[in-house]
Scaffold this active site. Structure first.
Site, PDB file in Angstrom:
ATOM      1  N   CYS A 130       0.837  -1.202   0.000  1.00  0.00           N
ATOM      2  CA  CYS A 130       0.000   0.000   0.000  1.00  0.00           C
ATOM      3  C   CYS A 130       0.876   1.258   0.000  1.00  0.00           C
ATOM      4  CB  CYS A 130      -0.986  -0.020   1.176  1.00  0.00           C
ATOM      5  SG  CYS A 130      -2.409   1.089   0.937  1.00  0.00           S
ATOM      6  N   ASP A 199      -3.325   1.797   9.602  1.00  0.00           N
ATOM      7  CA  ASP A 199      -4.450   2.708   9.763  1.00  0.00           C
ATOM      8  C   ASP A 199      -4.870   2.772  11.216  1.00  0.00           C
ATOM      9  OD1 ASP A 199      -6.214   3.768   7.119  1.00  0.00           O
ATOM     10  OD2 ASP A 199      -4.581   2.377   6.736  1.00  0.00           O
TER      11      ASP A 199
END
EC number: 5.3.1.29
Length: 323
Positions: A130, A199
């Site tokens: 990512c 996250d």
């Protein structure tokens, strides 16, 4: 959206929701600036109306990304002192807190980068998944120290955030090999570290990150490749200390397959989870601006930063009981 919310704030909320604004630190910065805009542009008649307006604004922002814990942490920080009895006093409090938060955010990432860079050796090859500005900060700091770093970058479907990472690493002068996600296990023998962001980080040290992180971590552990998670303390999820779970966001089907192809396939059910959970046993170190920690020690850091509980400044106050 609530009519009291300023149009610029609504635009920010939409951009967070559609992932035009992405990355936990970037989301947190945008949320803090949005609250600042609401405060400076508010024409609330009194202090209570101002508080209600800021709560509505915070709710609008909070509802956009349920997994990105940096967002509610930013809202908590900016709205931490709403005790003034005047509109101007409240306005100044929000403006000052937002400015302070954004400045601390910038410093935190630089400090985190230095901590992470100390784990990277000259000549190391990393594998990324990512796009994480915290993870990239570690590489940038290592390059600034004169270390030669190479990278194997997973493309990270369905939105290909790995392309952003590859471009940024190229700008840093890091040689990049871009691979399809399913090839990760094959190339783990060629890397010295797996470096990812987060996250959210739970109290038990579990890491919530882009879908595919947990599978990569399992394969890396099998190969004996250490896994480093780069996460500012704003990614710590204080609610998990009191038993709250982290919601896994389900993204739109259209990110995976278009309507025509879906119909041609017989309209199967499509699942598109944005994140997964990596258990702490697969993580070697969590790197923050306050140092590096084994995952099992994260709860101690959480208690130091947040105490035993957290407030939700976007929630409407409970009505007072009648005497």
């Amino acid at each position: 959206m609530d009519d009291r919310v300023h149009p610029e704030v609504r635009r920010t909320a939409t951009e967070i929701d559609t992932m035009e604004i992405r990355g936990a630190a970037t989301i947190a910065d945008a949320a803090a600036r949005a609250l600042r805009t609401q405060a400076t542009e508010s024409d609330a008649a009194d202090a209570e109306a101002f508080r209600a307006e800021l709560r509505a604004t915070a709710r609008t922002l909070h509802e956009t990304r349920p997994t990105a814990v940096s967002l509610p942490n930013a809202l908590r920080y900016v709205l931490r002192d709403m005790s003034s009895t005047t509109v101007e006093g409240l306005r100044q409090s929000v403006v000052d807190s937002a400015d302070e938060f954004c400045a601390r955010l910038e410093r935190a990432q630089a400090d985190l980068g230095q901590v992470g860079a100390n784990r990277l050796r000259d000549g190391d090859t990393i594998m990324t998944h990512c796009h994480s500005t915290d993870a990239l900060a570690c590489v940038e700091a290592a390059v600034e120290q004169g270390k030669h770093i190479e990278a194997v970058v997973k493309e990270t479907r369905p939105r290909n955030q790995g392309h952003i990472t590859a471009k940024r690493l190229h700008e840093l002068g890091v040689p990049v090999t871009l691979i399809v996600d399913s090839a990760a296990r094959r190339y783990l023998n060629d890397v010295d570290h797996v470096l990812v962001g987060a996250d959210a980080v739970a109290a038990d040290g579990s890491v919530i990150n882009k879908i595919g992180t947990s599978g990569l971590a399992v394969n890396a552990r099998e190969r004996g490749t250490p896994i480093m998670v780069a996460a500012q303390t704003l990614k710590l999820h204080p609610g998990t200390m009191t038993g709250h779970t982290v919601d896994i966001e389900m993204r739109d089907t259209a990110e995976v397959v278009d309507d025509d192809t879906l119909a041609d396939l017989g309209n199967p059910t499509v699942k598109n989870p944005a994140f997964d959970v990596t258990p702490p046993r697969y993580v070697d170190a969590i790197v923050t601006e306050r140092g590096q920690f084994p995952p099992e020690s994260i709860v101690i850091l959480m208690r130091e930063l947040f105490g035993e509980g957290t407030s939700e400044p976007w929630a409407e106050p409970s009505p007072r009981a009648e005497p």
